[in-house]
Design an enzyme around this catalytic site. Structure first.
Site, PDB file in Angstrom:
ATOM      1  N   HIS A  49       0.852  -1.198   0.000  1.00 55.88           N
ATOM      2  CA  HIS A  49       0.000   0.000   0.000  1.00 55.88           C
ATOM      3  C   HIS A  49       0.882   1.239   0.000  1.00 55.88           C
ATOM      4  O   HIS A  49       1.950   1.244   0.618  1.00 55.88           O
ATOM      5  CB  HIS A  49      -0.896   0.013   1.250  1.00 55.88           C
ATOM      6  CG  HIS A  49      -2.073   0.903   1.103  1.00 55.88           C
ATOM      7  ND1 HIS A  49      -2.017   2.262   1.344  1.00 55.88           N
ATOM      8  CD2 HIS A  49      -3.331   0.645   0.705  1.00 55.88           C
ATOM      9  CE1 HIS A  49      -3.202   2.794   1.116  1.00 55.88           C
ATOM     10  NE2 HIS A  49      -4.025   1.840   0.728  1.00 55.88           N
TER      11      HIS A  49
ATOM     12  N   ASP B 193      -7.927  -5.438   0.030  1.00 53.45           N
ATOM     13  CA  ASP B 193      -8.365  -6.335  -1.049  1.00 53.45           C
ATOM     14  C   ASP B 193      -7.981  -7.789  -0.835  1.00 53.45           C
ATOM     15  O   ASP B 193      -8.365  -8.642  -1.631  1.00 53.45           O
ATOM     16  CB  ASP B 193      -7.765  -5.844  -2.369  1.00 53.45           C
ATOM     17  CG  ASP B 193      -8.349  -4.495  -2.758  1.00 53.45           C
ATOM     18  OD1 ASP B 193      -7.578  -3.549  -2.995  1.00 53.45           O
ATOM     19  OD2 ASP B 193      -9.592  -4.393  -2.771  1.00 53.45           O
TER      20      ASP B 193
HETATM   21  C1  SDX Z   1      -6.310  -0.056  -2.890  1.00 52.14           C
HETATM   22  O1  SDX Z   1      -4.437   4.504  -2.115  1.00 52.14           O
HETATM   23  C2  SDX Z   1      -5.408   3.871  -1.446  1.00 52.14           C
HETATM   24  O2  SDX Z   1      -5.803   4.260  -0.387  1.00 52.14           O
HETATM   25  C3  SDX Z   1      -6.011   2.670  -2.206  1.00 52.14           C
HETATM   26  C4  SDX Z   1      -7.010   1.821  -1.402  1.00 52.14           C
HETATM   27  C5  SDX Z   1      -8.283   2.587  -1.126  1.00 52.14           C
HETATM   28  O3  SDX Z   1      -8.997   2.205  -0.178  1.00 52.14           O
HETATM   29  O4  SDX Z   1      -8.632   3.494  -1.923  1.00 52.14           O
HETATM   30  O5  SDX Z   1      -6.438   1.394  -0.171  1.00 52.14           O
HETATM   31  C6  SDX Z   1      -7.436   0.584  -2.194  1.00 52.14           C
HETATM   32  O6  SDX Z   1      -6.056   0.254  -4.019  1.00 52.14           O
HETATM   33  C7  SDX Z   1      -5.428  -1.023  -2.117  1.00 52.14           C
HETATM   34  C8  SDX Z   1      -4.193  -1.486  -2.935  1.00 52.14           C
HETATM   35  C9  SDX Z   1      -4.677  -2.607  -3.854  1.00 52.14           C
HETATM   36  N1  SDX Z   1      -3.601  -2.979  -4.804  1.00 52.14           N
HETATM   37  C10 SDX Z   1      -2.987  -4.181  -4.717  1.00 52.14           C
HETATM   38  O7  SDX Z   1      -3.158  -5.001  -3.796  1.00 52.14           O
HETATM   39  C11 SDX Z   1      -2.057  -4.476  -5.877  1.00 52.14           C
HETATM   40  C12 SDX Z   1      -0.716  -4.975  -5.346  1.00 52.14           C
HETATM   41  N2  SDX Z   1      -0.045  -3.860  -4.665  1.00 52.14           N
HETATM   42  C13 SDX Z   1       0.928  -3.090  -5.405  1.00 52.14           C
HETATM   43  O8  SDX Z   1       0.607  -2.921  -6.760  1.00 52.14           O
HETATM   44  C14 SDX Z   1       1.395  -1.852  -4.644  1.00 52.14           C
HETATM   45  O9  SDX Z   1       1.647  -2.266  -3.361  1.00 52.14           O
HETATM   46  C15 SDX Z   1       0.522  -0.616  -4.612  1.00 52.14           C
HETATM   47  C16 SDX Z   1       0.131  -0.167  -5.968  1.00 52.14           C
HETATM   48  C17 SDX Z   1      -0.692  -0.861  -3.790  1.00 52.14           C
HETATM   49  C18 SDX Z   1       1.363   0.490  -3.931  1.00 52.14           C
HETATM   50  O10 SDX Z   1       2.401   0.739  -4.770  1.00 52.14           O
HETATM   51  P1  SDX Z   1       3.495   1.842  -4.377  1.00 52.14           P
HETATM   52  O11 SDX Z   1       3.178   2.591  -3.157  1.00 52.14           O
HETATM   53  O12 SDX Z   1       3.774   2.622  -5.612  1.00 52.14           O
HETATM   54  O13 SDX Z   1       4.689   0.982  -3.943  1.00 52.14           O
HETATM   55  P2  SDX Z   1       5.737   0.383  -4.890  1.00 52.14           P
HETATM   56  O14 SDX Z   1       5.047  -0.249  -6.071  1.00 52.14           O
HETATM   57  O15 SDX Z   1       6.776   1.406  -5.163  1.00 52.14           O
HETATM   58  O16 SDX Z   1       6.340  -0.777  -3.948  1.00 52.14           O
HETATM   59  C19 SDX Z   1       7.481  -0.583  -3.193  1.00 52.14           C
HETATM   60  C20 SDX Z   1       8.274  -1.884  -3.394  1.00 52.14           C
HETATM   61  C21 SDX Z   1       8.634  -2.159  -4.836  1.00 52.14           C
HETATM   62  O17 SDX Z   1       9.781  -2.976  -4.797  1.00 52.14           O
HETATM   63  P3  SDX Z   1      11.251  -2.243  -5.031  1.00 52.14           P
HETATM   64  O18 SDX Z   1      11.149  -1.521  -6.370  1.00 52.14           O
HETATM   65  O19 SDX Z   1      11.404  -1.286  -3.875  1.00 52.14           O
HETATM   66  O20 SDX Z   1      12.245  -3.359  -5.035  1.00 52.14           O
HETATM   67  O21 SDX Z   1       7.443  -2.997  -2.962  1.00 52.14           O
HETATM   68  C22 SDX Z   1       7.214  -3.854  -4.082  1.00 52.14           C
HETATM   69  C23 SDX Z   1       7.498  -3.031  -5.338  1.00 52.14           C
HETATM   70  O22 SDX Z   1       7.901  -3.880  -6.395  1.00 52.14           O
HETATM   71  N3  SDX Z   1       5.814  -4.245  -3.999  1.00 52.14           N
HETATM   72  C24 SDX Z   1       5.356  -5.466  -4.190  1.00 52.14           C
HETATM   73  C25 SDX Z   1       3.974  -5.380  -3.986  1.00 52.14           C
HETATM   74  N4  SDX Z   1       3.635  -4.118  -3.683  1.00 52.14           N
HETATM   75  C26 SDX Z   1       4.772  -3.409  -3.711  1.00 52.14           C
HETATM   76  N5  SDX Z   1       5.986  -6.617  -4.520  1.00 52.14           N
HETATM   77  C27 SDX Z   1       5.184  -7.691  -4.630  1.00 52.14           C
HETATM   78  N6  SDX Z   1       3.851  -7.701  -4.424  1.00 52.14           N
HETATM   79  C28 SDX Z   1       3.214  -6.563  -4.112  1.00 52.14           C
HETATM   80  N7  SDX Z   1       1.908  -6.560  -3.920  1.00 52.14           N
END
Ligand code: SDX
Length: 436
Positions: free
Chosen positions: A313, A371
């Protein structure tokens, strides 16, 4: 917001004059550096794609402490709202800033109930879709189409219009989502029943048929109502920011909410619940818990492009409090339905345990989000996977409209118009085609 007794001074190593920037503080959470005059004073923009360090507005609706894993709607912890209130009380709180007393709740409930029907013409929009159209494609169309029916409430600068549009949207979303579902299964649409609760009415419109009486299961009714509360608002997430930016042009509330529906559909946002359940089913097909280790290796391999859906998140760097409540709701519903041995639930619990002990996730502070469990409980209730995000949109509509109305009600608001760092071609002249 109030001026902090702190200031920011921006100085430049190239000798450009430094500038002083005011710092403002809210009631809780990070202070902000006010950069509104930065461009005028320095000719420079700030740069923050994804808005990791940018406050787009001031708001009094929802506060998230990502480090503590805390979520407050108008100051009330989500844990207390989800257990002591129902969704319509939460809607009243988000819209008006306070929880209603018994009389206020009865009046608000009556107003919402009296707006649950949609114009009979709305059903003809569905006929244009294939029966297997994704419900979010249908919802994006239907919500936008609502603006064609309510010319009496499309002036977003008129407080009465904003108020009745809020009630109409909250009241009609369940009817529209149920219509999208009935259309996909080839069953007749069921009209709303004003004597049922908000969640009970949704269940009736979803699962009843004209052939027999439908009895609402109170355990599922309560679980759905709680799922709506958990999804109601979440400060300036992608879809809420979309609604604010869209509404800032002065467009009507139905069009702005339709933009929010479209944004929520993305798998990184509201589409994650559908993607998470599909992920769990894929792992189950591969062999279930015995294959979790192999799957996790893919997730940790950057080149695989595989993410653990329902984890991570932008704001929560601790356990999403909604995920905890969703897991509890999951257990309650599965037990009530005699599905406590649901293999997907056991798989999700195993996946969570492994992830929370794995360095990759611990280092990146990746925890289950709202989720991760929501799909399992909705599937157990009999809701098709493709409808999960439409139900998220149903619940989030109150948050979107509360945030939109807060923005429009703020005398300081302007049309949103970000700038850019331009990296394209500088000025050049067109050559005649013979010379290109
Ligand atoms: C919702 O914003 C909100 O409030 C949204 C929400 C709401 O109520 O409105 O809470 C609802 O959208 C919840 C989130 C649902 N999405 C998912 O579950 C999809 C999986 N999650 C990721 O796509 C990600 O965690 C996000 C999009 C939710 C957040 O992405 P960020 O903040 O841009 O973080 P990031 O992608 O930069 O991650 C930081 C690191 C990265 O690795 P490095 O580049 O540092 O090596 O963490 C890794 C990412 O690759 N990472 C994950 C991951 N989420 C982040 N690796 C594996 N699996 C994951 N789920």
């Amino acid at each position: 917001m109030k001026l902090a007794d702190n200031k920011a001074t921006l100085s430049f190593s190239n000798g450009s004059p430094s500038v002083e920037l005011p710092v403002y503080q809210g009631s809780v959470g990070p202070d902000v550096v006010d950069i509104r005059k930065l461009y005028a004073q320095t000719g420079m923009f700030t740069y923050d794609p994804g808005f990791l360090s940018t406050a787009s507005c001031q708001s009094a609706i929802t506060y998230i402490d990502g480090d503590k894993g805390e979520l407050l709607y108008r100051g009330y912890p989500i844990e207390q709202l989800a257990t002591n209130c129902d969704f319509l009380e939460t809607c009243h709180l988000l819209l008006y800033g306070n929880l209603p007393n018994a009389a206020g709740k009865a009046e608000f409930t009556k107003r919402v109930s009296n707006h649950t029907m949609v114009n009979e013409q709305m059903q003809f929009f569905l006929r244009g879709f294939r029966r297997d159209a994704h419900p979010m494609a249908i919802m994006t169309g239907l919500v936008g189409a609502l603006s064609a029916f309510y010319h009496d409430s499309t002036d977003i600068n008129n407080p009465e219009h904003r108020e009745i549009a809020a009630i109409r949207l909250i009241a009609k979303m369940p009817t529209l989502v149920a219509m999208a579902y009935k259309y996909s299964v080839g069953q007749p649409f069921m009209y709303p029943k004003n004597n049922l609760s908000y969640a009970g009415n949704f269940m009736h419109m979803m699962f009843a048929t004209p052939c027999e009486e439908y009895v609402v299961n109170p355990v599922i009714e309560r679980a759905l109502d709680r799922i709506f509360t958990l999804h109601a608002d979440h400060e300036q997430n992608a879809s809420t920011s979309t609604v604010r930016l869209c509404g800032s042009s002065g467009t009507n509330p139905f069009a702005a909410i339709a933009a929010g529906v479209a944004c929520l559909w993305g798998p990184s946002h509201g589409g994650a619940n559908e993607a998470c359940l599909n992920m769990l089913e894929d792992i189950q097909k591969m062999g279930g818990i015995s294959k979790v280790g192999e799957f996790m290796e893919k997730v940790k391999d950057k080149n695989s492009g595989v993410k653990l859906m329902g984890f991570g998140h932008r704001v929560y760097k601790n356990y999403d409090p909604r995920a905890k409540l969703m897991q509890e709701t999951c257990k309650e519903v599965l037990t009530a339905l005699g599905l406590e041995n649901d293999p997907l639930f056991k798989l999700a619990m195993a996946l969570e345990k492994i992830a929370l002990e794995d360095d990759y996730f611990v280092q990146r502070k990746l925890y289950p989000n709202v989720d991760f469990y929501s799909g399992i409980v909705q599937r157990a209730i009999g809701i098709p996977v493709s409808l999960f995000t439409a139900i998220f949109a149903l619940a989030r509509t109150v948050g979107w409209i509360a945030q939109l109305n807060e923005m429009i009600g703020d005398p300081e608001y302007k049309i949103g118009r970000p700038r850019q760092l331009f990296t394209g071609s500088e000025r050049r002249d067109v050559l005649p085609i013979a010379k290109r």
